[in-house]
Design a protein around this motif. Structure first.
Motif, PDB file in Angstrom:
ATOM      1  N   ARG B  53       0.649  -1.247  -0.238  1.00  0.00           N
ATOM      2  CA  ARG B  53      -0.162  -0.061   0.021  1.00  0.00           C
ATOM      3  C   ARG B  53       0.885   1.248  -0.007  1.00  0.00           C
ATOM      4  O   ARG B  53       0.416   2.317   0.004  1.00  0.00           O
ATOM      5  CB  ARG B  53      -0.792  -0.081   1.227  1.00  0.00           C
ATOM      6  CG  ARG B  53      -2.195  -1.043   0.752  1.00  0.00           C
ATOM      7  CD  ARG B  53      -3.001  -1.288   2.239  1.00  0.00           C
ATOM      8  NE  ARG B  53      -4.242  -1.964   1.868  1.00  0.00           N
ATOM      9  CZ  ARG B  53      -4.209  -3.297   1.473  1.00  0.00           C
ATOM     10  NH1 ARG B  53      -3.110  -3.999   1.538  1.00  0.00           N
ATOM     11  NH2 ARG B  53      -5.236  -3.885   1.154  1.00  0.00           N
ATOM     12  N   ASN B  56       1.106   2.470  -3.787  1.00  0.00           N
ATOM     13  CA  ASN B  56      -0.082   3.356  -4.381  1.00  0.00           C
ATOM     14  C   ASN B  56      -0.167   4.450  -3.673  1.00  0.00           C
ATOM     15  O   ASN B  56      -1.281   5.027  -3.524  1.00  0.00           O
ATOM     16  CB  ASN B  56      -1.154   2.709  -4.967  1.00  0.00           C
ATOM     17  CG  ASN B  56      -1.743   1.698  -3.881  1.00  0.00           C
ATOM     18  OD1 ASN B  56      -1.521   1.791  -2.807  1.00  0.00           O
ATOM     19  ND2 ASN B  56      -2.948   1.263  -4.405  1.00  0.00           N
ATOM     20  N   ALA B  57       0.594   4.371  -2.416  1.00  0.00           N
ATOM     21  CA  ALA B  57       0.288   5.469  -1.177  1.00  0.00           C
ATOM     22  C   ALA B  57      -1.073   5.497  -0.616  1.00  0.00           C
ATOM     23  O   ALA B  57      -1.833   6.539  -0.268  1.00  0.00           O
ATOM     24  CB  ALA B  57       0.568   6.847  -1.961  1.00  0.00           C
ATOM     25  N   LEU B  58      -1.853   4.304  -0.604  1.00  0.00           N
ATOM     26  CA  LEU B  58      -2.876   4.169   0.175  1.00  0.00           C
ATOM     27  C   LEU B  58      -2.593   4.517   1.549  1.00  0.00           C
ATOM     28  O   LEU B  58      -3.326   4.861   2.246  1.00  0.00           O
ATOM     29  CB  LEU B  58      -3.562   2.824  -0.104  1.00  0.00           C
ATOM     30  CG  LEU B  58      -4.267   2.571  -1.317  1.00  0.00           C
ATOM     31  CD1 LEU B  58      -4.922   1.219  -1.275  1.00  0.00           C
ATOM     32  CD2 LEU B  58      -5.419   3.399  -1.534  1.00  0.00           C
ATOM     33  N   GLU B  78      -3.585  13.770  -1.346  1.00  0.00           N
ATOM     34  CA  GLU B  78      -4.645  12.771  -1.820  1.00  0.00           C
ATOM     35  C   GLU B  78      -5.034  13.203  -3.311  1.00  0.00           C
ATOM     36  O   GLU B  78      -4.921  12.245  -4.029  1.00  0.00           O
ATOM     37  CB  GLU B  78      -5.852  12.734  -0.733  1.00  0.00           C
ATOM     38  CG  GLU B  78      -5.767  12.059   0.391  1.00  0.00           C
ATOM     39  CD  GLU B  78      -5.503  10.257  -0.037  1.00  0.00           C
ATOM     40  OE1 GLU B  78      -6.508   9.824  -0.968  1.00  0.00           O
ATOM     41  OE2 GLU B  78      -4.755   9.652   0.487  1.00  0.00           O
ATOM     42  N   ARG B  82      -4.375  11.085  -6.752  1.00  0.00           N
ATOM     43  CA  ARG B  82      -5.438  10.275  -7.599  1.00  0.00           C
ATOM     44  C   ARG B  82      -4.965   9.948  -9.238  1.00  0.00           C
ATOM     45  O   ARG B  82      -5.125   8.915  -9.667  1.00  0.00           O
ATOM     46  CB  ARG B  82      -6.600  11.245  -7.809  1.00  0.00           C
ATOM     47  CG  ARG B  82      -7.405  11.179  -6.285  1.00  0.00           C
ATOM     48  CD  ARG B  82      -8.688  11.965  -6.563  1.00  0.00           C
ATOM     49  NE  ARG B  82      -8.637  12.912  -5.332  1.00  0.00           N
ATOM     50  CZ  ARG B  82      -9.607  13.659  -4.852  1.00  0.00           C
ATOM     51  NH1 ARG B  82     -10.168  14.417  -6.095  1.00  0.00           N
ATOM     52  NH2 ARG B  82      -9.699  14.244  -3.838  1.00  0.00           N
ATOM     53  N   ARG B  85      -2.499   6.910  -9.088  1.00  0.00           N
ATOM     54  CA  ARG B  85      -3.406   5.872  -8.880  1.00  0.00           C
ATOM     55  C   ARG B  85      -3.784   5.158 -10.037  1.00  0.00           C
ATOM     56  O   ARG B  85      -4.210   4.107 -10.288  1.00  0.00           O
ATOM     57  CB  ARG B  85      -4.123   5.959  -7.511  1.00  0.00           C
ATOM     58  CG  ARG B  85      -3.828   6.159  -6.390  1.00  0.00           C
ATOM     59  CD  ARG B  85      -4.438   6.220  -5.062  1.00  0.00           C
ATOM     60  NE  ARG B  85      -3.800   6.726  -4.027  1.00  0.00           N
ATOM     61  CZ  ARG B  85      -4.141   7.248  -2.964  1.00  0.00           C
ATOM     62  NH1 ARG B  85      -5.593   7.791  -3.198  1.00  0.00           N
ATOM     63  NH2 ARG B  85      -3.639   7.497  -1.835  1.00  0.00           N
ATOM     64  N   LEU B  86      -4.381   6.144 -11.127  1.00  0.00           N
ATOM     65  CA  LEU B  86      -4.809   5.380 -12.083  1.00  0.00           C
ATOM     66  C   LEU B  86      -3.745   4.657 -13.091  1.00  0.00           C
ATOM     67  O   LEU B  86      -4.220   3.804 -13.761  1.00  0.00           O
ATOM     68  CB  LEU B  86      -5.419   6.653 -13.153  1.00  0.00           C
ATOM     69  CG  LEU B  86      -6.657   7.272 -12.489  1.00  0.00           C
ATOM     70  CD1 LEU B  86      -6.938   8.781 -13.425  1.00  0.00           C
ATOM     71  CD2 LEU B  86      -8.025   6.454 -12.508  1.00  0.00           C
ATOM     72  N   MET B  90      -4.782  -2.428  -8.763  1.00  0.00           N
ATOM     73  CA  MET B  90      -4.675  -3.235  -7.397  1.00  0.00           C
ATOM     74  C   MET B  90      -6.049  -4.293  -7.421  1.00  0.00           C
ATOM     75  O   MET B  90      -6.867  -4.030  -7.685  1.00  0.00           O
ATOM     76  CB  MET B  90      -4.737  -2.328  -6.127  1.00  0.00           C
ATOM     77  CG  MET B  90      -4.514  -2.976  -4.951  1.00  0.00           C
ATOM     78  SD  MET B  90      -4.258  -1.987  -3.568  1.00  0.00           S
ATOM     79  CE  MET B  90      -3.696  -2.925  -2.268  1.00  0.00           C
ATOM     80  N   PHE B  92      -7.489  -7.610  -4.678  1.00  0.00           N
ATOM     81  CA  PHE B  92      -7.412  -7.736  -3.474  1.00  0.00           C
ATOM     82  C   PHE B  92      -7.729  -9.230  -2.961  1.00  0.00           C
ATOM     83  O   PHE B  92      -8.566  -9.960  -3.745  1.00  0.00           O
ATOM     84  CB  PHE B  92      -8.704  -6.910  -2.594  1.00  0.00           C
ATOM     85  CG  PHE B  92      -8.296  -5.563  -3.087  1.00  0.00           C
ATOM     86  CD1 PHE B  92      -7.611  -4.520  -2.108  1.00  0.00           C
ATOM     87  CD2 PHE B  92      -8.942  -4.780  -4.175  1.00  0.00           C
ATOM     88  CE1 PHE B  92      -7.535  -3.340  -2.342  1.00  0.00           C
ATOM     89  CE2 PHE B  92      -8.745  -3.607  -4.648  1.00  0.00           C
ATOM     90  CZ  PHE B  92      -8.073  -2.693  -3.570  1.00  0.00           C
TER      91      PHE B  92
END
Lengths: 219, 341
Positions: B53, B56-58, B78, B82, B85-86, B90, B92
């Motif tokens: 994480r 993607n800097a979650l 944030e 964005r 992150r595109l 990811m 899960f």
């Protein structure tokens, strides 16, 4: 029975007033309750935009107003009602108090239902680059729609209950009708007619809520 | 420059019991090259889910640098993250599909976030559902799908915006073995056909074995060993790595297993390790036979990782000690020999 036939115009007027008060309260209280509920959900620890200050303020305000019995709340709110509505009496004054009281209850119901949305789907939204507003609008609310509809249905029934107290500020409605023309005039038939209509109304609302929720949940 | 580069990364969480913060990630440096399938293995709580994480800097880093595609992510807000992150897909463990949306709308979601045109969304979603073999399920809802199908939707959704990196967080851990193989095969195709770089988090060594090209072993927030999968599998250095490798490779018997072997077999028990390019088994067995050592294969196996073979064979040897010592010394020149009991 004769009394009921004689009171028919008042009876239907009261029914219309109840319908009006419930709809208006659901509209205003429902809207602001949704906003406050979204605020609670978004700012809570671990939420989309955690903010301890806002979260604490919202919680304290809600917890302050929610325990006040509505019959006292409607009286205590009088100065504010007069300032906003222009009058402290009548159906609109009642709707004002009803909306505020309902908004706080609805806020909790909204919050409760939103927290059941899996944090995983919210995370998936974040991972796809969606912002908080988009996540609320396109993920969280749709995912919680079924329970939200059931929550709002529950609220409508509670609002019907609260409208019976509108008579205290000069409002009408079936509850007041049952009190005034039924109970106080020793006309049980009149009282039961009002009760019956309320029951039918509640049944209809619940049936509709269940149907919509089932559609949203697809089960 | 590596596609993903972590430098001295630390991630601390406040300690729930007060006191020092808990270090979920402790001074980790890692380079992931374009085209890699980089496996990260560790027990639960080792910090691997947190690590993925950070890419993607979650989760924001506490300290250190995370560079993805040449862009430093540490310190970005944030809003700035964005668009980043595109470019990073990811998937899960629990799939995290949107239950209120159809399969088609699940896959379309990231494209809508990216602001793609209607025509482009239509074309891309159809193409991806075709790729994962679920074109016929477009109008279904996630609850109507099996676990494997759900993960395939997850993969299609993650690939929608044509990311250069795919993060897989325990993507097969909720699936049965057969479905796991299906999903892994699909991920392999994602890597080979689209050239997507993958970071694969898992606690199952089989997953690493079947798709990873490189592997890092995590333990208590640190990377304790990393390298080519073949290297780590054939010659794990760290204790934690050895345990993981041991789950798929029947290697050197554990002390408990040795005791059992000792009870059942007479003679001296040795483990011979073979690696691609080392002495062949044939020559070892020939030497033993020529020296007149009676031998019996009692434990172990030969494995194939990325087309290269290696393995550990444990033998019970029966002959005089002098004869055995002599032949073992000879064999030890070409391959590793461990006397285990």
């Amino acid at each position: 029975m004769d009394a009921l036939i004689e009171l028919q115009p008042e009876f239907w007027k009261a029914a219309a007033e109840t319908l009006y008060m419930v709809s208006a309260t659901l509209l205003f209280g429902g809207f602001f309750g949704l906003l406050i509920g979204l605020g609670l959900y978004t700012t809570r620890a671990g939420g989309l935009l955690p903010n301890k200050t806002i979260s604490t303020i919202l919680n304290v305000v809600i917890n302050f107003f929610r325990p006040i019995p509505f019959i006292i709340f409607i009286a205590a709110l009088q100065p504010l009602t007069r300032a906003v509505i222009g009058t402290g009496i009548g159906n609109n004054a009642a709707v004002f108090a009803l909306s505020i009281a309902a908004a706080f209850g609805i806020a909790r119901i909204v919050e409760q239902n939103l927290v059941t949305v899996s944090p995983g789907v919210v995370e998936a939204g974040r991972a796809m680059g969606a912002g908080p507003v988009r996540i609320l609008r396109t993920i969280v609310i749709p995912e919680a729609l079924g329970p939200l509809i059931l929550g709002y249905t529950f609220v409508v029934v509670a609002i019907v209950d609260m409208t019976a107290m509108a008579g205290f500020v000069g409002g009408g409605g079936l509850g007041y009708f049952a009190q005034l023309y039924g109970h106080r005039q020793f006309e049980p038939v009149v009282m039961w007619a009002a009760i019956l209509l309320i029951v039918v109304f509640v049944q209809l609302v619940q049936w509709l809520g269940n149907r919509l929720a089932r559609k949203a949940l697809r089960r | 420059m590596a596609l993903v580069s972590l430098r001295n990364v630390t991630k601390a969480y406040p300690n729930p019991n007060g006191g020092d913060p808990v270090l979920a990630i402790n001074d980790v440096s890692l380079d992931i090259e374009a085209g890699d399938v980089y496996g990260i293995i560790g027990y639960s709580g080792a910090g691997k889910s947190t690590l993925v994480r950070l890419i993607n800097a979650l989760e924001p880093v506490t300290d250190g640098s995370v560079v993805v595609n040449g862009q430093e992510l540490a310190g970005l807000g944030e809003k700035q993250l964005r668009p980043v992150r595109l470019g990073i897909g990811m998937i899960f463990q629990q799939f995290n599909l949107f239950n209120a949306k159809t399969v088609w709308n699940n896959v379309a979601y990231p494209l809508r976030v990216a602001g793609a045109s209607k025509e482009k969304i239509q074309a891309r979603v159809d193409e991806l559902l075709e790729f994962v073999g679920l074109a016929d399920k477009a109008k279904n809802f996630p609850e109507q799908l099996s676990g494997g199908q759900k993960q395939r939707v997850g993969i299609a959704r993650a690939l929608a915006t044509a990311p250069s990196i795919l993060l897989c967080d325990e993507a097969t851990s909720a699936l049965d073995p057969e479905t796991t193989q299906e999903v892994l095969a699909l991920l392999k195709r994602v890597n080979s056909e689209f050239g997507v770089t993958m970071v694969v988090i898992t606690h199952e060594m089989e997953v690493i074995q079947s798709i990873a090209t490189k592997v890092a072993v995590m333990d208590q927030g640190r990377i304790v060993e990393s390298g080519d999968v073949f290297e780590v599998f054939s010659n794990p250095q760290n204790g934690s790595s050895q345990t993981f490798v041991g789950t798929v490779v029947k290697g050197v018997p554990s002390p408990a297993e040795r005791a059992v072997l000792r009870e059942r077999h007479e003679g001296r028990i040795v483990t011979l390790s073979f690696r691609d390019g080392d002495a062949s088994q044939a020559s070892v067995f020939l030497k033993l036979a020529q020296a007149g050592v009676e031998f019996e294969l009692i434990y172990g196996g030969i494995n194939d990782i990325q087309g290269k073979a290696f393995g550990h064979l444990t033998l019970a040897l029966r002959a005089s000690d002098a004869v055995i010592d002599g032949v073992l010394a000879d064999i030890a020149q070409a391959t590793s020999v461990t006397e285990v009991a």
